[in-house]
Scaffold this active site. Structure first.
Site, mmCIF file in Angstrom:
data_model
loop_
_atom_site.group_PDB
_atom_site.id
_atom_site.type_symbol
_atom_site.label_atom_id
_atom_site.label_comp_id
_atom_site.label_asym_id
_atom_site.label_seq_id
_atom_site.Cartn_x
_atom_site.Cartn_y
_atom_site.Cartn_z
ATOM 1 N N ASP A 18 3.235 6.097 -9.920
ATOM 2 C CA ASP A 18 2.868 4.675 -9.927
ATOM 3 C C ASP A 18 1.351 4.594 -10.071
ATOM 4 O O ASP A 18 0.658 4.278 -9.116
ATOM 5 C CB ASP A 18 3.349 3.964 -8.664
ATOM 6 N N ASP A 22 -5.394 8.065 -7.236
ATOM 7 C CA ASP A 22 -5.089 9.490 -7.106
ATOM 8 C C ASP A 22 -4.029 9.946 -8.103
ATOM 9 O O ASP A 22 -4.046 11.092 -8.551
ATOM 10 C CB ASP A 22 -4.705 9.860 -5.674
ATOM 11 N N ASP A 23 -3.124 9.052 -8.505
ATOM 12 C CA ASP A 23 -2.167 9.402 -9.566
ATOM 13 C C ASP A 23 -2.898 9.736 -10.866
ATOM 14 O O ASP A 23 -2.461 10.600 -11.634
ATOM 15 C CB ASP A 23 -1.204 8.243 -9.855
ATOM 16 N N ASN A 47 2.091 1.248 -6.239
ATOM 17 C CA ASN A 47 0.712 0.821 -6.029
ATOM 18 C C ASN A 47 0.472 -0.575 -6.580
ATOM 19 O O ASN A 47 -0.345 -1.332 -6.052
ATOM 20 C CB ASN A 47 -0.254 1.815 -6.671
ATOM 21 N N THR A 138 5.173 11.203 -7.443
ATOM 22 C CA THR A 138 4.041 10.803 -6.619
ATOM 23 C C THR A 138 4.068 9.304 -6.311
ATOM 24 O O THR A 138 3.034 8.711 -6.009
ATOM 25 C CB THR A 138 2.703 11.192 -7.301
ATOM 26 N N ASN A 171 1.122 6.110 7.172
ATOM 27 C CA ASN A 171 -0.043 5.344 6.727
ATOM 28 C C ASN A 171 0.263 3.854 6.591
ATOM 29 O O ASN A 171 -0.493 3.011 7.064
ATOM 30 C CB ASN A 171 -0.670 5.924 5.456
ATOM 31 N N GLU A 177 5.299 7.037 5.580
ATOM 32 C CA GLU A 177 4.319 7.100 4.484
ATOM 33 C C GLU A 177 4.766 6.152 3.386
ATOM 34 O O GLU A 177 5.960 5.949 3.173
ATOM 35 C CB GLU A 177 4.220 8.559 4.005
ATOM 36 N N PHE A 178 3.819 5.599 2.627
ATOM 37 C CA PHE A 178 4.089 4.504 1.699
ATOM 38 C C PHE A 178 5.155 4.841 0.659
ATOM 39 O O PHE A 178 6.060 4.033 0.412
ATOM 40 C CB PHE A 178 2.795 4.091 0.997
ATOM 41 N N ASN A 179 5.069 5.990 -0.007
ATOM 42 C CA ASN A 179 6.012 6.297 -1.085
ATOM 43 C C ASN A 179 7.456 6.318 -0.586
ATOM 44 O O ASN A 179 8.358 5.804 -1.258
ATOM 45 C CB ASN A 179 5.673 7.633 -1.737
ATOM 46 N N HIS A 252 -4.353 12.328 -2.560
ATOM 47 C CA HIS A 252 -2.984 12.704 -2.237
ATOM 48 C C HIS A 252 -2.228 13.370 -3.387
ATOM 49 O O HIS A 252 -1.779 14.517 -3.294
ATOM 50 C CB HIS A 252 -2.195 11.455 -1.810
ATOM 51 N N ASP A 253 -2.030 12.626 -4.455
ATOM 52 C CA ASP A 253 -1.019 12.976 -5.452
ATOM 53 C C ASP A 253 -1.264 14.266 -6.222
ATOM 54 O O ASP A 253 -0.306 14.990 -6.536
ATOM 55 C CB ASP A 253 -0.831 11.803 -6.424
#
Length: 335
Positions: A18, A22-23, A47, A138, A171, A177-179, A252-253
């Site tokens: 998404d 960071d992606d 995102n 991711t 987070n 975590e968001f994902n 992160h990703d």
């Protein structure tokens, strides 16, 4: 980085994401690490809306000189829940900069005009030759869940590596975590599908910080592309400082992509990971059986530590390769 392996010896990767800040770097690492062969990019709402993150993917691939990589637009919402987006971290465009511009300004071309899971199936099947294709996720796992549900014959041909989940503190949720929180039902399907699953959680990604030393390494040349990369990290740094009180933002990703390229750089443990889908307090929690008490047995490999110095060596090298071919650096700059 050493000599580039022969094309057939590289690990084939499909990146499902998404595209936020960071992606974008995950795409660059997948596209330019000499150990990997990026087959394509699929997008999913997260995102920002799926339309916006698809434009972000097209813009990043254009800016990074990865024009030949196909982009296919995936699911606009989770399997069973309303869509969530994250403008507090990634801005209204999903990938914007402090000066108000965004990655969408660089988008050229259009996504593939086909259903994402059908295109993913066709492409992954045709490239799963001597070894499975790494499906690197991711973002929310909606596309991945549909893929493994519709095409169970694909399971022996893939390994799934995801950035998501956590062992403890989340987070966007207390323990989520968001994902994973974005589509818990999809995550449950993926973790229980039977394909090899590797989870790179927050505890690991929070160690890969974009420090001033990293920004300095992106300043060795004064080019428009490297300037764009610095702008990207500076926006991310400000929002992470304001929202999470991080002195430097975690990247992160790209850690999930780095795992595929260099699994020996990680300390991992096999364990059972179950996804909470019922509780209003903890939907999306990755319930990790660290001590091996579950009667169900392990279903995932969970990363516990990463060699952060090795990661940054690979990440910076990939960015520098992109800089050498970026059309943004051309005097004519067709973008």
């Amino acid at each position: 980085m050493g000599e580039v392996p022969p094309h057939a010896d590289r690990k084939s990767v499909w990146l499902d994401c998404d595209p936020g800040h960071d992606d974008a770097l995950a795409i660059i690492l997948a596209g330019y690490d000499s150990r990997l062969r990026l087959l394509g990019v699929s997008t999913v709402a997260g995102n920002q809306t799926v339309e916006k993150v698809t434009l972000n993917a097209l813009g990043l691939l254009t800016a990074a000189g990865l024009h030949s990589i196909p982009v296919v637009q995936g699911q606009a919402k989770p399997l069973m829940r309303p869509a969530q987006i994250c403008p507090a971290i990634h801005g209204e465009s999903g990938l914007e900069f402090l000066d108000g511009s965004s990655m969408q300004d660089y988008a050229v071309g259009s996504p593939v005009n086909e259903k994402a899971v059908l295109y993913m199936h066709s492409c992954i099947s045709s490239h799963a030759e001597s070894q499975p294709v790494a499906l690197v996720c991711t973002g929310a796992l909606t596309n991945a869940a549909l893929l493994v549900s519709l095409f169970p014959e694909l399971l022996p041909k893939i390994e799934i590596v995801l950035m998501g989940g956590c062992l403890g503190t989340g987070n966007t949720g207390s323990v989520a975590e968001f994902n994973i929180q974005s589509d818990p039902e999809a995550a449950k399907i993926v973790f229980e599908c039977g394909a090899p699953v590797t989870m790179v959680p927050l505890e690991v990604t929070h160690t890969a910080l974009a420090t001033p030393a990293v920004l300095q390494r992106l300043s060795v040349r004064s080019t428009p592309f490297l300037g764009l990369m610095r702008k990207l990290l500076l926006f991310f740094a400000q929002t992470y400082r304001e929202v999470f009180s991080f002195e430097h933002p975690p990247l992160h990703d790209p850690l999930a992509v780095f795992y595929v390229a260099c699994p020996e750089a990680f300390k991992v443990k096999r364990m059972r990971v179950d996804i909470e889908t019922s509780s209003p307090l903890s939907a999306g929690q990755t319930v990790c059986d660290i001590w091996g008490r579950s009667p169900l047995g392990p279903n995932a490999t969970v990363a516990l530590e990463a060699d952060v110095d090795s990661f940054w060596e690979s990440m910076i090298a990939a960015v520098m390769k992109a800089d050498m071919v970026s059309p943004l650096n051309s005097p004519k700059n067709p973008v």
